[in-house]
Design a protein around this motif. Structure first.
Motif, PDB file in Angstrom:
ATOM      1  N   VAL B  10       0.888  -1.194  -0.021  1.00 56.11           N
ATOM      2  CA  VAL B  10      -0.113   0.086   0.027  1.00 56.11           C
ATOM      3  C   VAL B  10       1.005   1.132  -0.045  1.00 56.11           C
ATOM      4  N   ILE B  11       0.515   2.125  -1.067  1.00 57.53           N
ATOM      5  CA  ILE B  11       1.528   3.153  -1.118  1.00 57.53           C
ATOM      6  C   ILE B  11       1.706   4.070   0.477  1.00 57.53           C
ATOM      7  N   TRP B  12       0.669   3.861   1.296  1.00 56.91           N
ATOM      8  CA  TRP B  12       0.940   4.704   2.529  1.00 56.91           C
ATOM      9  C   TRP B  12       1.798   3.822   3.324  1.00 56.91           C
ATOM     10  N   ALA B  13       2.119   2.664   3.186  1.00 53.78           N
ATOM     11  CA  ALA B  13       3.101   1.861   4.151  1.00 53.78           C
ATOM     12  C   ALA B  13       4.499   2.023   3.437  1.00 53.78           C
ATOM     13  N   ARG B  14       4.710   2.475   2.279  1.00 55.10           N
ATOM     14  CA  ARG B  14       5.780   2.544   1.748  1.00 55.10           C
ATOM     15  C   ARG B  14       6.620   3.579   1.981  1.00 55.10           C
ATOM     16  N   PRO B  15       7.774   3.456   2.619  1.00 56.01           N
ATOM     17  CA  PRO B  15       8.578   4.703   3.058  1.00 56.01           C
ATOM     18  C   PRO B  15       9.129   5.781   1.790  1.00 56.01           C
ATOM     19  N   GLU B  16       9.093   6.916   2.129  1.00 58.09           N
ATOM     20  CA  GLU B  16       8.981   7.754   1.052  1.00 58.09           C
ATOM     21  C   GLU B  16      10.579   7.475   0.517  1.00 58.09           C
ATOM     22  N   ARG B  17      11.374   7.685   1.207  1.00 53.54           N
ATOM     23  CA  ARG B  17      12.989   7.662   0.550  1.00 53.54           C
ATOM     24  C   ARG B  17      13.836   6.788   1.433  1.00 53.54           C
ATOM     25  N   ALA B  18      14.890   6.169   1.024  1.00 50.85           N
ATOM     26  CA  ALA B  18      15.697   5.593   2.130  1.00 50.85           C
ATOM     27  C   ALA B  18      17.150   6.367   1.999  1.00 50.85           C
ATOM     28  N   GLY B  19      17.892   6.058   2.690  1.00 53.96           N
ATOM     29  CA  GLY B  19      18.946   7.153   3.114  1.00 53.96           C
ATOM     30  C   GLY B  19      20.154   6.760   2.211  1.00 53.96           C
ATOM     31  N   ARG B  20      20.204   5.890   1.684  1.00 49.39           N
ATOM     32  CA  ARG B  20      21.383   5.623   0.693  1.00 49.39           C
ATOM     33  C   ARG B  20      21.411   6.703  -0.390  1.00 49.39           C
ATOM     34  N   GLY B  21      22.061   6.508  -1.487  1.00 53.09           N
ATOM     35  CA  GLY B  21      22.212   7.124  -2.722  1.00 53.09           C
ATOM     36  C   GLY B  21      22.248   8.692  -2.592  1.00 53.09           C
ATOM     37  N   PRO B  22      22.083   9.173  -3.889  1.00 54.45           N
ATOM     38  CA  PRO B  22      22.109  10.764  -3.792  1.00 54.45           C
ATOM     39  C   PRO B  22      20.468  11.468  -3.405  1.00 54.45           C
ATOM     40  N   LYS B  23      20.604  12.569  -3.021  1.00 54.56           N
ATOM     41  CA  LYS B  23      19.569  13.336  -2.321  1.00 54.56           C
ATOM     42  C   LYS B  23      18.475  13.451  -3.504  1.00 54.56           C
ATOM     43  N   PRO B  24      17.332  12.760  -3.192  1.00 50.87           N
ATOM     44  CA  PRO B  24      16.037  13.076  -3.986  1.00 50.87           C
ATOM     45  C   PRO B  24      15.766  14.397  -4.495  1.00 50.87           C
ATOM     46  N   ALA B  25      15.481  14.705  -5.736  1.00 47.01           N
ATOM     47  CA  ALA B  25      15.746  16.288  -6.336  1.00 47.01           C
ATOM     48  C   ALA B  25      14.021  16.600  -5.603  1.00 47.01           C
ATOM     49  N   TYR B  26      13.115  15.653  -5.288  1.00 45.24           N
ATOM     50  CA  TYR B  26      11.820  16.095  -5.218  1.00 45.24           C
ATOM     51  C   TYR B  26      11.202  15.153  -3.950  1.00 45.24           C
ATOM     52  N   ARG B  28       7.577  13.222  -2.638  1.00 48.11           N
ATOM     53  CA  ARG B  28       6.352  12.546  -3.139  1.00 48.11           C
ATOM     54  C   ARG B  28       5.304  13.588  -3.174  1.00 48.11           C
ATOM     55  N   ARG B  29       5.236  14.585  -2.261  1.00 48.33           N
ATOM     56  CA  ARG B  29       4.336  15.652  -2.034  1.00 48.33           C
ATOM     57  C   ARG B  29       4.429  16.649  -3.538  1.00 48.33           C
ATOM     58  N   ASP B  30       5.827  16.820  -3.589  1.00 50.10           N
ATOM     59  CA  ASP B  30       5.891  17.662  -4.951  1.00 50.10           C
ATOM     60  C   ASP B  30       5.408  17.062  -6.166  1.00 50.10           C
ATOM     61  N   ILE B  31       5.417  15.802  -6.445  1.00 52.60           N
ATOM     62  CA  ILE B  31       4.885  15.143  -7.438  1.00 52.60           C
ATOM     63  C   ILE B  31       3.259  15.397  -7.425  1.00 52.60           C
ATOM     64  N   VAL B  32       2.609  14.934  -6.357  1.00 57.30           N
ATOM     65  CA  VAL B  32       1.023  14.916  -5.965  1.00 57.30           C
ATOM     66  C   VAL B  32       0.715  16.396  -6.181  1.00 57.30           C
ATOM     67  N   ASP B  33       1.423  17.384  -5.638  1.00 61.85           N
ATOM     68  CA  ASP B  33       1.180  18.892  -5.744  1.00 61.85           C
ATOM     69  C   ASP B  33       1.104  19.222  -7.258  1.00 61.85           C
ATOM     70  N   ALA B  34       1.858  18.732  -8.137  1.00 61.50           N
ATOM     71  CA  ALA B  34       1.905  19.108  -9.656  1.00 61.50           C
ATOM     72  C   ALA B  34       0.621  18.232 -10.105  1.00 61.50           C
ATOM     73  N   ALA B  35       0.351  17.046  -9.836  1.00 59.83           N
ATOM     74  CA  ALA B  35      -0.695  16.365 -10.247  1.00 59.83           C
ATOM     75  C   ALA B  35      -1.852  17.078 -10.163  1.00 59.83           C
ATOM     76  N   VAL B  36      -2.126  17.439  -8.879  1.00 60.55           N
ATOM     77  CA  VAL B  36      -3.353  18.128  -8.561  1.00 60.55           C
ATOM     78  C   VAL B  36      -3.547  19.269  -9.423  1.00 60.55           C
ATOM     79  N   ARG B  37      -2.226  20.241  -9.544  1.00 62.84           N
ATOM     80  CA  ARG B  37      -2.457  21.455 -10.000  1.00 62.84           C
ATOM     81  C   ARG B  37      -3.023  21.221 -11.757  1.00 62.84           C
ATOM     82  N   ILE B  38      -2.447  20.291 -12.362  1.00 64.78           N
ATOM     83  CA  ILE B  38      -2.777  19.730 -13.543  1.00 64.78           C
ATOM     84  C   ILE B  38      -4.328  19.470 -13.688  1.00 64.78           C
ATOM     85  N   ALA B  39      -4.520  18.493 -12.803  1.00 62.75           N
ATOM     86  CA  ALA B  39      -6.013  18.137 -12.623  1.00 62.75           C
ATOM     87  C   ALA B  39      -7.041  19.244 -12.647  1.00 62.75           C
TER      88      ALA B  39
END
Lengths: 245, 245
Positions: B10-26, B28-39
């Motif tokens: 379930v998307i709600w149980a999936r952790p947003e990001r893990a600690g490894r690797g490069p810092k995410p540029a965005y 999850r909220r950014d993406i959702v907000d963009a989608a809401v804006r478009i809709a």
DNA sequence: CGTAGTTACGTACACCGTACGTAGTGCGGT
DNA sequence: ACCGCACTACGTACGGTGTACGTAACTACG
């Protein structure tokens, strides 16, 4: 040059065929029946123009001679299964009983065609069978002495409630289609998340409710009947017990 | 190797990001907000992964690091706007008044996001904000002395009614989007067909109704209020006038 | 009997969701 | 300190969608 200008039109007013040219190999009804068959079997998302054409054994673009746009196909499908309502000759005179029967028929049709509830929310229109339905409902409501506008509200609410109820039931099943895992797994995971959240203590009322009614295998039919009855009650003049008789 | 196994989740149980690797540029909220804006701006059908990525200025496939499947994006969108409910500290003690306020808030949110009503019928789930909403409703219904199951029915019916009402209103407008002609033309053509059919004499009751209330510019707000009030009435024990006080 | 309008339908285009592969980044363990 | 690997971003590609357009065959009407 094939096709016709994109002028505003309603599919119901468009004549099925003209007299010139070669005899059409199919009828509009053939196409709609094929689409309904596919939707019943594999879900509404499986209904593509290519798939319908394949079901009929003709070229994809041939369909556009019968149905100008896919959305019209949806309207035609809704109208087609709306023809499954079986009304008696005359209303019984008991509008509550008649409306209850109508609600049950609606529900039965939506179970028979699990795509209907969802499509209706998008492609509902004053199609021939929708008019037939409306006319029958109004006939049943003749004994009910309320303003005409209120009768329409009643019909809309009964309709809407049936749709919302069934659509909600079926959304889970429909969502499972095309998922990379099974419906049971999906429900298990969602249930686990819900229980985890509720156990977190942030939702005391919800927790209390789930604790009180732990495994309540409530009868969906019974709830449906109660809901409709309650709805009709809300339209019956409370201080006139003779109305329903 | 990127991506993760397609296990039930379930998307709600999936952790947003893990600690490894490069810092995410965005986020999850950014993406959702963009989608809401478009809709909000161009309708829910305009929300494609490519379009959302373009809105954010990133590559399409990057989104899949934040949202595993598009359907999850829908759920996230519904949850995001469900955060717009503004609840007071405590229920007022008048469950009828509280539920009326809730219905009005629901309706306002659905007007603010005209895609919500339609998407909710497909992508409704026990998301965090849905739980918050449910918890608040149950809190409001504490003064109502009925079995817990009935409270859930009440909430479901109020919710469903608001959704059905608004979805029905918006279906016409949404349908007009992407049509080769304008919404006014569409309505004119449909109205003309309706009038033509009714004038045919096959629908006497409907004709009578349309004749009685020719141009009734009924107030949608008023009808909405009445509908909700009626609904709540049907749950209030009729022979106990003290319950609502 | 021509011709105009209709039929069937193949091709093509723009768009969709997303599987997969690759390159670069920076934290965790040794 | 440094290596490895999980994670990031994202380009390419595949199979699907609705449907615009062009072409060829056919038939009823002027």
């Amino acid at each position: 040059m094939a096709g016709r200008a994109a002028e505003p039109e309603v599919i119901w007013a468009r004549p099925e065929r003209a007299g010139r040219g070669p005899k059409p190999a199919y009828s509009r009804r053939d196409i709609v029946d094929a689409a309904v068959r596919i939707a019943d079997a594999d879900g509404i998302d499986a209904v593509s123009m290519r798939r319908v054409a394949a079901e009929l054994g003709c070229g994809t673009m041939s369909l556009y001679n019968y149905v100008p746009r896919k959305e019209d196909l949806y309207e035609l499908m809704v109208d087609a299964v709306s023809g499954e309502y079986a009304f008696p000759e005359e209303p019984s005179g008991d509008w509550r009983a008649d409306m209850t029967v109508i609600a049950h028929q609606s529900r039965a049709i939506m179970y028979r065609h699990p795509w209907l509830a969802r499509v209706m929310t998008t492609a509902y229109a004053f199609s021939p069978n929708a008019l037939r339905f409306l006319e029958w409902c109004l006939g049943c409501l003749v004994p009910l002495d309320v303003p005409p506008g209120l009768k329409m509200q009643l019909i809309a609410m009964v309709n809407g409630t049936v749709m919302a109820t069934v659509a909600n039931e079926q959304a889970i099943a429909e969502r499972a289609r095309g998922l990379p895992w099974s419906e049971a797994e999906e429900q298990a995971v969602r249930g686990a998340y819900l229980m985890g959240q509720v156990a977190g203590g942030r939702y005391p009322h919800l927790a209390g409710l789930l604790a009180e009614a732990p495994a309540a295998p409530v009868d969906a039919d019974e709830i449906f009947d109660m809901t409709i009855a309650r709805l009709l009650d809300s339209f019956a003049p409370p201080e006139d017990p003779l109305t329903a008789a």
